[in-house]
Design a protein around this motif. Structure first.
Motif, PDB file in Angstrom:
ATOM      1  N   MET A 176       0.730  -1.137   0.101  1.00 48.98           N
ATOM      2  CA  MET A 176      -0.206   0.134   0.136  1.00 48.98           C
ATOM      3  C   MET A 176       1.011   1.298   0.040  1.00 48.98           C
ATOM      4  O   MET A 176       1.956   1.159   0.414  1.00 48.98           O
ATOM      5  N   PRO A 177       0.332   2.465  -0.632  1.00 49.98           N
ATOM      6  CA  PRO A 177       0.939   3.522  -0.370  1.00 49.98           C
ATOM      7  C   PRO A 177       1.281   4.137   0.802  1.00 49.98           C
ATOM      8  O   PRO A 177       0.973   3.541   1.946  1.00 49.98           O
TER       9      PRO A 177
ATOM     10  N   THR B 266      -4.669   4.160  -4.993  1.00 44.71           N
ATOM     11  CA  THR B 266      -5.156   4.113  -6.286  1.00 44.71           C
ATOM     12  C   THR B 266      -6.231   2.800  -6.566  1.00 44.71           C
ATOM     13  O   THR B 266      -6.105   1.919  -5.723  1.00 44.71           O
ATOM     14  N   VAL B 267      -7.012   2.741  -7.517  1.00 45.58           N
ATOM     15  CA  VAL B 267      -7.972   1.560  -7.848  1.00 45.58           C
ATOM     16  C   VAL B 267      -7.116   0.566  -8.141  1.00 45.58           C
ATOM     17  O   VAL B 267      -6.991  -0.708  -7.617  1.00 45.58           O
ATOM     18  N   ASP B 268      -5.694   0.763  -8.619  1.00 46.30           N
ATOM     19  CA  ASP B 268      -4.826  -0.495  -8.986  1.00 46.30           C
ATOM     20  C   ASP B 268      -4.241  -0.922  -7.631  1.00 46.30           C
ATOM     21  O   ASP B 268      -4.044  -2.116  -7.580  1.00 46.30           O
TER      22      ASP B 268
ATOM     23  N   ARG C 237      -4.900  -4.850  -6.513  1.00 51.48           N
ATOM     24  CA  ARG C 237      -3.440  -5.578  -6.109  1.00 51.48           C
ATOM     25  C   ARG C 237      -3.881  -6.240  -4.688  1.00 51.48           C
ATOM     26  O   ARG C 237      -3.608  -7.348  -4.303  1.00 51.48           O
ATOM     27  N   GLU C 238      -4.239  -5.314  -3.681  1.00 48.54           N
ATOM     28  CA  GLU C 238      -4.248  -5.860  -2.402  1.00 48.54           C
ATOM     29  C   GLU C 238      -5.355  -6.908  -2.189  1.00 48.54           C
ATOM     30  O   GLU C 238      -5.171  -7.743  -1.482  1.00 48.54           O
ATOM     31  N   GLU C 239      -6.464  -6.667  -2.878  1.00 45.86           N
ATOM     32  CA  GLU C 239      -7.631  -7.612  -2.799  1.00 45.86           C
ATOM     33  C   GLU C 239      -7.237  -8.914  -3.214  1.00 45.86           C
ATOM     34  O   GLU C 239      -7.533  -9.815  -2.613  1.00 45.86           O
TER      35      GLU C 239
END
Length: 161
Positions: free
Chosen positions: A1-2, A9-11, A15-17
């Motif tokens: 995560m940032p 971001t949605v990306d 990716r996290e999901e």
């Protein structure tokens, strides 16, 4: 995560999901996740509600001191968003912010029933896909989301070892 204060971001959220895939979602898994979340919230002095669902069946719920019925209502609204779109409530909020719209405007959903605010995360099981969701309500929305993701990561780390 940032970084801590930046919005993903949605990306980032997609990716996290994909990283938060559970091997199973049994009653025992839900209890372990819920207890882990509740223990962390107690230790951190958070006034939140925690909930875990498999389909329409609520497997876990806890309301910590200082939480209110409003937190439960927010949790339900965020959860409906996850069930409908099979993405985190924060993802749906960011998707709408990126399009300069709201969930209500884009999908004609009533704000009394749906909330695109962080705190509810889809639960996916390897080989089965989307099976439920876990959520927290009571903190600012980004913190709600990060709390759930952190608990899921800790659970997955403990499961793998």
């Amino acid at each position: 995560m940032p970084a801590q204060d930046s919005w993903p971001t949605v990306d980032d959220l997609l990716r996290e999901e994909s990283e938060l895939m559970l091997p199973a979602l049994t009653e025992k898994v839900a209890y372990d996740l819920g207890r882990r979340a509740t223990d962390a919230a107690w230790d951190e002095g958070l006034t939140v509600v925690v909930g875990i669902w498999r389909g329409e069946h609520q497997l876990f719920h806890a309301a910590l001191p200082g939480s209110t019925q409003d937190n439960d209502e927010w949790l339900q609204r965020k959860g409906r968003t996850v069930r409908r779109f099979e993405h985190s409530s924060l993802y749906m909020g960011q998707l709408c912010r990126d399009a300069n719209t709201t969930l209500s405007e884009k999908f004609l959903l009533p704000t009394s029933e749906y909330a695109a605010h962080g705190g509810a995360v889809p639960l996916r099981v390897d080989g089965a896909g989307f099976v439920g969701w876990m959520g927290v309500s009571g903190l600012p929305q980004l913190d709600d989301h990060k709390f759930v993701a952190r608990i899921l990561r800790k659970h997955l780390g403990a499961t793998i070892q």
